[in-house]
Design a protein around this motif. Sequence first.
Motif, PDB file in Angstrom:
ATOM      1  N   TRP A   1       4.189 -19.158  53.705  1.00 27.07           N
ATOM      2  CA  TRP A   1       4.085 -18.300  54.890  1.00 27.07           C
ATOM      3  C   TRP A   1       2.644 -18.254  55.364  1.00 27.07           C
ATOM      4  O   TRP A   1       2.343 -18.401  56.538  1.00 27.07           O
ATOM      5  CB  TRP A   1       4.592 -16.903  54.548  1.00 27.07           C
ATOM      6  CG  TRP A   1       4.595 -15.938  55.684  1.00 27.07           C
ATOM      7  CD1 TRP A   1       3.574 -15.144  56.099  1.00 27.07           C
ATOM      8  CD2 TRP A   1       5.697 -15.677  56.577  1.00 27.07           C
ATOM      9  NE1 TRP A   1       3.970 -14.392  57.173  1.00 27.07           N
ATOM     10  CE2 TRP A   1       5.260 -14.697  57.488  1.00 27.07           C
ATOM     11  CE3 TRP A   1       6.998 -16.168  56.684  1.00 27.07           C
ATOM     12  CZ2 TRP A   1       6.087 -14.190  58.503  1.00 27.07           C
ATOM     13  CZ3 TRP A   1       7.812 -15.658  57.684  1.00 27.07           C
ATOM     14  CH2 TRP A   1       7.352 -14.694  58.580  1.00 27.07           C
TER      15      TRP A   1
ATOM     16  N   ALA B   1       9.640 -20.019  58.922  1.00 30.84           N
ATOM     17  CA  ALA B   1      10.614 -19.403  58.021  1.00 30.84           C
ATOM     18  C   ALA B   1      11.713 -20.390  57.662  1.00 30.84           C
ATOM     19  O   ALA B   1      12.210 -20.400  56.534  1.00 30.84           O
ATOM     20  CB  ALA B   1      11.207 -18.161  58.666  1.00 30.84           C
TER      21      ALA B   1
ATOM     22  N   ALA C   1       9.600 -11.588  53.790  1.00 32.32           N
ATOM     23  CA  ALA C   1       8.184 -11.632  54.188  1.00 32.32           C
ATOM     24  C   ALA C   1       7.756 -10.271  54.725  1.00 32.32           C
ATOM     25  O   ALA C   1       6.664  -9.797  54.430  1.00 32.32           O
ATOM     26  CB  ALA C   1       7.964 -12.720  55.232  1.00 32.32           C
TER      27      ALA C   1
END
Length: 254
Positions: free
Chosen positions: A15, A21, A40
């Motif tokens: 990330w 994603a 996240a």
Amino acid sequence: MSWTDERIATLKTMWEAGQTASQIAEALGGVSRNAVIGKAHRLELQARPSPVKPNDPEAKAAAAAEASASAAAAAPEPVATPEPVEVEAPKPAPVAEPVVAAAKPVAPVEPESVAEEPEDDEDDDEDEDEAAPAVVAPVRAPQPILRSVGPGGFLRQAPGEQQPPSTPAPPRRLVPAKPSAEMANKTSLLELNDRICKWPLGHPGEPDFHFCGKAVNPGFPYCVDHCGHAYQAQLPRRDRRPTPPLPFGGPRPR
DNA sequence: CCCTGATTCGC
DNA sequence: GCGAATCAGG
């Protein structure tokens, strides 16, 4: 699938490295893109340029108030806004393309092996432990770093174009030592930094996947050898190789 | 259409 | 805490 420490670590790393994603989800396996995003957020990893992000607090508040029609009782609206404040920061769209993904979490490592960093902690700059085997810096990269070159698309990058890393000495973090002999001398995703070659060797997700790791050709993300592969003069179509080399060895059987 | 991340909300 | 459903911009 559950969120093990390894998976969380991979999520964080990718990330922060600017992977999408979807890429992260695919690399992790067994989770959806939504799951990754949700996780996240719960981890408070954040603030990646979002397509849909409202960044005007005023408008957001207004929208929220509007949406929750009869909800809020007293919401004194700060109407006084003389100056239109430019909050928008110009953000370069992530160019994350066939970015290399996924360091497959290897075997868990014994804690004591990464205990401390005893030495003189003063290393205000480029005196990286080049030869040091285990511990290296985080992948703190403001922008996506890895670019690869497709058969037809040649990403040119003048040496001057690349931002000199504005974070010369990021907070040093400890990463697990190489748990196995196979991984010794292999450069993992966690060890990428601005001065080692990021050319991928092998395939993401495979046990021996790693990066070249040699010193970069200054100003480029790759070493001299791999720059030779990555940056090639555009040839006339008819003269082009029938099968242009793919950096990752082409599509994988699924 | 595809992609993206953010948010919501039932579980 | 988790993630599908949904939203919304590019």
